[in-house]
Structures are given as structure tokens and as C-alpha cells.
Scaffold this active site. Sequence first.
Site, PDB file in Angstrom:
ATOM      1  N   ASN A  84       0.820  -1.208   0.000  1.00  0.00           N
ATOM      2  CA  ASN A  84       0.000   0.000   0.000  1.00  0.00           C
ATOM      3  C   ASN A  84       0.863   1.271   0.000  1.00  0.00           C
ATOM      4  OD1 ASN A  84      -2.562   1.449   0.189  1.00  0.00           O
ATOM      5  ND2 ASN A  84      -3.353  -0.447   1.055  1.00  0.00           N
ATOM      6  N   ARG A  85       0.247   2.372   0.422  1.00  0.00           N
ATOM      7  CA  ARG A  85       0.905   3.673   0.240  1.00  0.00           C
ATOM      8  C   ARG A  85       1.554   4.191   1.518  1.00  0.00           C
ATOM      9  NH1 ARG A  85      -3.462   2.860  -2.767  1.00  0.00           N
ATOM     10  NH2 ARG A  85      -3.246   3.288  -4.991  1.00  0.00           N
ATOM     11  N   HIS A 110       3.541  -0.060  -2.528  1.00  0.00           N
ATOM     12  CA  HIS A 110       3.869  -1.495  -2.626  1.00  0.00           C
ATOM     13  C   HIS A 110       5.370  -1.792  -2.652  1.00  0.00           C
ATOM     14  CE1 HIS A 110      -0.250  -2.484  -2.769  1.00  0.00           C
ATOM     15  NE2 HIS A 110      -0.471  -2.425  -4.057  1.00  0.00           N
ATOM     16  N   HIS A 184      -1.497 -10.200  -3.543  1.00  0.00           N
ATOM     17  CA  HIS A 184      -2.176  -9.274  -4.452  1.00  0.00           C
ATOM     18  C   HIS A 184      -2.826  -9.954  -5.667  1.00  0.00           C
ATOM     19  CE1 HIS A 184      -3.086  -5.459  -6.333  1.00  0.00           C
ATOM     20  NE2 HIS A 184      -2.429  -4.781  -5.402  1.00  0.00           N
ATOM     21  N   SER A 185      -3.501 -11.080  -5.448  1.00  0.00           N
ATOM     22  CA  SER A 185      -4.243 -11.664  -6.577  1.00  0.00           C
ATOM     23  C   SER A 185      -5.458 -10.809  -6.928  1.00  0.00           C
ATOM     24  CB  SER A 185      -4.715 -13.080  -6.247  1.00  0.00           C
ATOM     25  OG  SER A 185      -3.683 -14.017  -6.490  1.00  0.00           O
ATOM     26  N   TYR A 186      -5.723 -10.742  -8.237  1.00  0.00           N
ATOM     27  CA  TYR A 186      -6.962 -10.144  -8.744  1.00  0.00           C
ATOM     28  C   TYR A 186      -7.904 -11.317  -9.029  1.00  0.00           C
ATOM     29  CZ  TYR A 186      -4.629  -5.656  -9.915  1.00  0.00           C
ATOM     30  OH  TYR A 186      -3.948  -4.461  -9.888  1.00  0.00           O
ATOM     31  N   GLU A 318      -6.965  -7.710   0.004  1.00  0.00           N
ATOM     32  CA  GLU A 318      -5.588  -7.811   0.488  1.00  0.00           C
ATOM     33  C   GLU A 318      -5.541  -7.573   1.999  1.00  0.00           C
ATOM     34  OE1 GLU A 318      -3.253  -4.888  -1.884  1.00  0.00           O
ATOM     35  OE2 GLU A 318      -5.103  -4.779  -3.044  1.00  0.00           O
TER      36      GLU A 318
END
Length: 354
Positions: A84-85, A110, A184-186, A318
Amino acid sequence: MNAKPAPISKAPFGNADGKEIVLYTLTSASGLVAKVMTYGATVTELHVPDKAGELGDVVLGHDNLDGYLKNSPYFGATVGRVANRIKNAQFQLEGKTYKLSANGGAHSLHGGKKGWDKVVWDAEATETPDGPSVKLTYVSKDGEEGYPGTVTAVTTYTLTSKNELKVEMSATTDKTTIINMAHHSYWNLGGHGSGPVTEHELTLHADSYTPPDATLVPSGQVKPVKGTPLDFTTAKPIGKDLKAAGGNPVGYDHNLVVRGDPHKLREVARAKDPKTGRVLTVEADQPGVQFYTGNFLDGSIKGKGGAVYNQYSGFCLEPQKFPNSINIPAWKDEVILKPGQRYAQTTVFRFTTE
């Protein structure tokens, strides 16, 4: 009779950073198939049955390594050191300021320009009582991407006989640092190339969220989801309030506060594709979950089998510590890792049909 596939097989999958990339195929006793590569400790395929028993690949990704090297928005990857940020790409730790790559606008995203999703991990596969498993290890050197401490990170994927993909992550350090790993799977339960996930029905076990600013960074506030588009406390189609979620591009990209003990394995979310009957249940032992609807996908990425990944073609769940925790006094202790301590998190993705 067809011979049963071996629980574990491996094959070369190209080269990166002067090293051979290996692709492992795990096949569970119940017939699920997962493919995991050593580049980015990444899940490239995951085949699970629909209500008719037909296997389908439910994660977005590429057919070859080149796709991941050239254009991958973290498809299936292990994200670190810090998912994340991190606001303004900097943080303070033990009185010292650390500057990071601003690879997500003004912020670090990330893990930076070359996070753990873009490095080659060492791997070792074993058959366990739970099912075939691959353990991936990466040593991140002191100063890599601006972070202090040499960190040894491990991601273990196990494909269980209970139709689960179990993801266990851990890290140790030789110097005080910060860690917040994420998978981080979509997901697209209709199959990775089946179009938008807006009809998927989602439940999130979260009564509150951490409102982001215009650049998607939480400020430290926690607000109830009630009366907002983020209220998934009862199942609703992902697309129902999607436009109302706002953002640029429009969609969900929010951290929710998962109900219950923030460090105990508990149910985080449940998603169902009404067409195929596939159901994904997520359990994790983290305080938050980032819910993202593939807002930045714009049709420019051609995925597996030539599939075009348009906006909302997949969704991410996530589990992780809250974004930008290190810069929020009330949250920062969650992400600080000291020598002698062990960071650990477990996420379980379980597949059923109804």
C-alpha cells in the site's frame, strides 16, 4: 484411466535479473491446480471448480514471464516490504528520516520501484499433510528501496485438500525496520477473462474503514461504513454502489477495518459469482483489508489466452496492516519490526460452490 497428476511439478519460465525463473504447479488431492513462479513469489494461475464441476482459472495474469516484466499491476504477487501507500514516500523511525521511491504519485506504493513483486525468490516445494506446498524466500538487503535492515522474507503457498489456497508470510530483520506484506491476486470467480466482476455478490466483515484523501492515503481517521458505498456488511453486488465510491479512476480502493480480534484468524470476506456458483471465502489474521476493484485496468493489458483486462475485470482483497501506518502515531507500532521479533501473517482463500 488418466494417471493422476503429480502433486508438485516444476518447469522453467524464463529469466530475470540473470536468474532462471521456475514455475511450480501444485495439484491438490481434490483436483485444484495452482501455479506459482519464483519471480515476485507470484500466483499465475488458480483453477477451481464451478457448480457443474468445471475447473476455471480465477486469477488475472499473463501466459509468460515477459507479460509480468513489461506490464503487471501486481497480478498475484507478494507485495513488500510495505504494501500500500506511504505518504510522501517518507517516514521516521528511531529519530531518523527515511526517503523512499515516489512510485505512486507523491507516495511510495507497494515497496517502491522494485519491490518484492519484482525480485527473484528462492523456492523449495514439499508435500505436506495439508497438501502440496511451495516455500519462497527472499533476502532484502539493508537500504534496498530506502528501507533499513536486512530482512529475510518467506511466503509459503499451500494448496490444501479442503479447496483452500493458504498463504503464510513471515519476515525477520537484523535492524529495526517496517514490514507490511500482502498477497495481491486479482480475483474473477467467473474465470479470469469473463468480463467485469460487478455482478459478484460481496460481503465484508467490516463495520468501519479508514477514509482516504484524494490521493488514496488514510489520514488516521476511522469512520463507520454505515450509510456509505463501503457498507458490505450484508451481501450486495460489487457494482451496486461502485460509482458512488468516487475516486479517480472511479471505484473501490479502500482499507476496511476487519471485525474481531485484529491478530486472530477470522473470516474477512465472502464473494459469490451467481453465474458459476463459485464462492470465495477469505480468512486472515490482519487488522485491515484493502478492497480494490481493478480501477486502473483500462484494456491495455492483454492477459492469459489473449484476454483483455478492462476496468473492473478483477477485484483484490488484500489483508494487511492499515496503509501509511508508520506515519500515524496510533497505528505505527503495528508495522515496526525489531531484531529478535518475527512478523507473520496468514491468509486463507477457500473455494466452495452453491
